[in-house]
Design an enzyme around this catalytic site. Structure first.
Site, PDB file in Angstrom:
ATOM      1  N   LEU A  70      30.155  43.845  35.856  1.00 51.47           N
ATOM      2  CA  LEU A  70      29.956  43.339  37.203  1.00 51.47           C
ATOM      3  C   LEU A  70      30.021  41.819  37.098  1.00 51.47           C
ATOM      4  O   LEU A  70      29.462  41.231  36.177  1.00 51.47           O
ATOM      5  CB  LEU A  70      28.593  43.742  37.776  1.00 51.47           C
ATOM      6  CG  LEU A  70      28.389  45.178  38.251  1.00 51.47           C
ATOM      7  CD1 LEU A  70      26.963  45.364  38.751  1.00 51.47           C
ATOM      8  CD2 LEU A  70      29.372  45.556  39.345  1.00 51.47           C
ATOM      9  N   ASP A  71      30.697  41.197  38.039  1.00 52.06           N
ATOM     10  CA  ASP A  71      30.736  39.744  38.040  1.00 52.06           C
ATOM     11  C   ASP A  71      29.325  39.178  38.127  1.00 52.06           C
ATOM     12  O   ASP A  71      28.421  39.800  38.698  1.00 52.06           O
ATOM     13  CB  ASP A  71      31.546  39.232  39.236  1.00 52.06           C
ATOM     14  CG  ASP A  71      33.016  39.601  39.136  1.00 52.06           C
ATOM     15  OD1 ASP A  71      33.478  39.848  38.008  1.00 52.06           O
ATOM     16  OD2 ASP A  71      33.677  39.642  40.181  1.00 52.06           O
ATOM     17  N   ARG A  72      29.156  37.991  37.582  1.00 55.59           N
ATOM     18  CA  ARG A  72      27.847  37.348  37.580  1.00 55.59           C
ATOM     19  C   ARG A  72      27.183  37.327  38.951  1.00 55.59           C
ATOM     20  O   ARG A  72      26.000  37.679  39.076  1.00 55.59           O
ATOM     21  CB  ARG A  72      27.976  35.930  37.024  1.00 55.59           C
ATOM     22  CG  ARG A  72      26.690  35.121  37.074  1.00 55.59           C
ATOM     23  CD  ARG A  72      26.906  33.726  36.522  1.00 55.59           C
ATOM     24  NE  ARG A  72      25.688  32.945  36.613  1.00 55.59           N
ATOM     25  CZ  ARG A  72      25.547  31.701  36.144  1.00 55.59           C
ATOM     26  NH1 ARG A  72      26.571  31.130  35.553  1.00 55.59           N
ATOM     27  NH2 ARG A  72      24.421  31.060  36.262  1.00 55.59           N
ATOM     28  N   HIS A  74      37.992  40.866  39.962  1.00 57.75           N
ATOM     29  CA  HIS A  74      37.696  40.289  41.277  1.00 57.75           C
ATOM     30  C   HIS A  74      38.447  40.999  42.394  1.00 57.75           C
ATOM     31  O   HIS A  74      38.758  40.404  43.433  1.00 57.75           O
ATOM     32  CB  HIS A  74      38.027  38.796  41.309  1.00 57.75           C
ATOM     33  CG  HIS A  74      37.254  37.984  40.326  1.00 57.75           C
ATOM     34  ND1 HIS A  74      37.651  36.720  39.943  1.00 57.75           N
ATOM     35  CD2 HIS A  74      36.113  38.250  39.633  1.00 57.75           C
ATOM     36  CE1 HIS A  74      36.795  36.237  39.051  1.00 57.75           C
ATOM     37  NE2 HIS A  74      35.857  37.151  38.856  1.00 57.75           N
TER      38      HIS A  74
END
Length: 253
Positions: free
Chosen positions: A66-68, A176
């Protein structure tokens, strides 16, 4: 403003465990927390992988990312063998993920975004990667859950501002993807500093005191990598996502 430091930058953050057995662990990752150490993590103190390792008392293996700035459900394996099996589930498209997001504008009731994406490369982490790869197939389904029109002039073109709460189901796993797909259809996710609208991000920070990306992984389903039993996990939609929809443009209400 490229990044707002999370509130836990000095304090040890919690990584709530949603599910654990002898093979896998599923957590609800806070927004702003990196999954593991990377070349881009200069000066960072906390990582989900290390925090979970300390919490369960053994090594853990990340099987997806998961992106930050994205919060929500994140699965880990408790052995290299199970990690391999989980990776195969992802590769064979047997893992289903659903996200919630707040986006700019009124989104259609439902639809599908079928728009190939070129791989986004980090200048440091991906400096050895092929810079000329063709765009890859990317598909996202969306469903609009709520809409609101607020009496605030955020853009230069409109006297009011509209937002939608949406459910997003990625059918592919490009980097993304959700953020880029929503920006592609001109409904960027609020709080996205790379693909979003800075004016609306600023409005949410100043008017609602919401400083995060409004994107959360809320549902995760897959067959158990060992028992093959169907597994389904849900995380609550963060309360910040509902704040804009509690305001009313009806002065007589």
């Amino acid at each position: 403003m490229l990044w707002v430091a999370p509130a836990f930058s000095e304090e040890r953050p919690d990584v709530p465990i949603i599910y654990q057995d002898e093979h896998i662990v599923v957590i609800d990752k806070p927004a702003g927390l990196l999954v593991h150490r990377t070349a881009l993590a200069r000066g960072e103190k906390w990582f989900a992988m290390q925090l979970l390792r300390d919490k369960v008392g053994q090594h853990v293996f990340p099987v997806h990312r998961l992106d930050r700035p994205t919060s929500g459900l994140l699965a880990f394996a408790l052995s290299a063998e199970v990690a391999t099996k989980m990776s195969e589930l992802f590769a064979n498209h047997r893992v289903q993920k659903i996200y919630h997001a707040v986006v700019r504008g009124y989104v259609n009731e439902y639809g599908r975004i079928d728009y190939p994406l070129k791989e986004e490369l980090d200048a440091i982490a991906d400096k050895m990667a092929n810079q000329d790869k063709d765009a890859q197939s990317a598909v996202t389904d969306f469903l609009c859950l709520e809409q609101i029109e607020l009496p605030f002039k955020v853009s230069t073109k409109h006297e009011t501002s509209r937002y939608s709460l949406v459910k997003l189901a990625p059918k592919t796993g490009r980097k993304h993807q959700l953020r880029r797909h929503m920006a592609h259809i001109r409904h960027p996710i609020v709080g996205d500093t790379n693909h979003g609208d800075g004016r609306h991000n600023k409005f949410f920070r100043e008017h609602f005191n919401i400083k995060r990306l409004l994107l959360a992984a809320t549902n995760l389903s897959f067959p158990h990598p060992v028992t093959q039993q169907p597994m389904h996990f849900e995380a609550q939609v963060p309360k910040e996502f509902y704040v804009p929809f509690l305001e009313s443009t009806d002065d007589n209400a």
